[in-house]
Design a protein around this motif. Sequence first.
Motif, short mmCIF file in Angstrom:
data_model
loop_
_atom_site.label_atom_id
_atom_site.label_comp_id
_atom_site.label_asym_id
_atom_site.label_seq_id
_atom_site.Cartn_x
_atom_site.Cartn_y
_atom_site.Cartn_z
N ARG A 126 36.50 -48.66 -5.34
CA ARG A 126 37.12 -48.08 -4.15
C ARG A 126 38.23 -47.11 -4.54
O ARG A 126 38.87 -47.27 -5.58
CB ARG A 126 37.67 -49.18 -3.24
CG ARG A 126 36.58 -50.11 -2.72
CD ARG A 126 37.13 -51.16 -1.78
NE ARG A 126 36.10 -52.12 -1.41
CZ ARG A 126 35.26 -51.97 -0.40
NH1 ARG A 126 35.34 -50.88 0.35
NH2 ARG A 126 34.35 -52.89 -0.12
N PRO A 127 38.50 -46.11 -3.70
CA PRO A 127 39.53 -45.12 -4.02
C PRO A 127 40.93 -45.73 -4.05
O PRO A 127 41.22 -46.69 -3.33
CB PRO A 127 39.41 -44.09 -2.89
CG PRO A 127 38.07 -44.31 -2.29
CD PRO A 127 37.78 -45.77 -2.45
N LEU A 128 41.79 -45.12 -4.86
CA LEU A 128 43.20 -45.49 -4.92
C LEU A 128 44.03 -44.28 -4.54
O LEU A 128 43.90 -43.21 -5.14
CB LEU A 128 43.58 -45.96 -6.33
CG LEU A 128 45.08 -46.25 -6.55
CD1 LEU A 128 45.56 -47.37 -5.64
CD2 LEU A 128 45.34 -46.58 -8.02
N HIS A 129 44.88 -44.47 -3.54
CA HIS A 129 45.78 -43.42 -3.07
C HIS A 129 47.19 -43.71 -3.59
O HIS A 129 47.60 -44.87 -3.65
CB HIS A 129 45.79 -43.39 -1.54
CG HIS A 129 46.75 -42.41 -0.95
ND1 HIS A 129 46.44 -41.07 -0.81
CD2 HIS A 129 48.01 -42.55 -0.49
CE1 HIS A 129 47.47 -40.45 -0.28
NE2 HIS A 129 48.44 -41.32 -0.08
N GLY A 134 43.55 -43.20 -12.90
CA GLY A 134 42.66 -43.71 -11.87
C GLY A 134 43.08 -43.47 -10.45
O GLY A 134 42.50 -44.05 -9.52
N VAL A 135 44.07 -42.60 -10.22
CA VAL A 135 44.45 -42.25 -8.85
C VAL A 135 43.46 -41.21 -8.33
O VAL A 135 43.23 -40.18 -8.96
CB VAL A 135 45.89 -41.69 -8.79
CG1 VAL A 135 46.19 -41.09 -7.42
CG2 VAL A 135 46.89 -42.79 -9.13
N ASP A 136 42.87 -41.48 -7.17
CA ASP A 136 41.88 -40.59 -6.58
C ASP A 136 42.47 -39.65 -5.54
O ASP A 136 41.94 -38.56 -5.31
CB ASP A 136 40.77 -41.41 -5.91
CG ASP A 136 40.08 -42.34 -6.90
OD1 ASP A 136 39.41 -41.83 -7.81
OD2 ASP A 136 40.22 -43.57 -6.75
N MET A 137 43.55 -40.08 -4.89
CA MET A 137 44.17 -39.30 -3.82
C MET A 137 45.68 -39.44 -3.94
O MET A 137 46.17 -40.50 -4.31
CB MET A 137 43.73 -39.83 -2.44
CG MET A 137 42.23 -39.88 -2.24
SD MET A 137 41.75 -41.08 -0.95
CE MET A 137 42.76 -40.52 0.43
#
Length: 265
Positions: free
Chosen positions: A220-223, A240-243
């Motif tokens: 799952r994404p990490l903001h 690993g930060v996506d947003m």
Amino acid sequence: MFEILAGDLLGRIGRLKVGSRRAETPLFLPVINPVTQSISARWMEENLGAEAVITNAYIIFKRLGERAIEEGVHKMLDFDGIVMTDSGGYQVLEYGDVEASPEEIALFEEEIGTDIAVPLDVPTGVCGRERAEETVEKTLKNLERTLNALRERGVRRALWAAPIQGGTHLDLLQRCAEQERGMGFDLYALGSPTPLMEGYRFEKLFEMIYVVRRIIGFGRPLHLFGAGHPMIFPFIVALGVDMHTTSMHASGRSGRSSRRSGMVG
């Protein structure tokens, strides 16, 4: 909802889909003040190619509530891309409280048609352990209240991001992430980095990101809220930060500007 296309280190290139709207990650979300719009969402979209923005649901709730319900948040901001709404947690950090319940904010975020919603949390900031424990417990209780309200509503249109608190107390951060992992949220959001950014304590932020990413896994994404100086963007993506968000583009109002060497003014 989220598809990983490629990866290197802990970072990845992905595709985020919310309804008919799509964006590629890593994804930068400029902060839009819904009242002043000192730099408008439309300008961000047309001139910078912004695929997503973040705005404050609590401010909208208090000052533009009827209009937002009538028009929807996309029309109100004049923005076609993905809209993420924060819940008022920053106001809790700054002023100690907000005049709304977790249930009210959650239902309001759904009603105005936000794409990615954040429950009302209690940011940790930089503080002693006793206060940090309190923010984690209150945040977890608020998340349960939010989920209960959404279940009673019956229809969940937005993607919901679980804010992870604990700040620099890594064991509390880990505990918060572990409990939220089983709650059924669509993505996760690491809170309370702003004081670290202001103090240029980047190494502590990197520790926090690593702890959280290790606990929540990679599906799952990490903001990351308030990522701050652009110089750290490659590092947070590699972890690993996506947003991520920042309001640094509006810092000129206070006579400051962002340079390669740091903040000036």
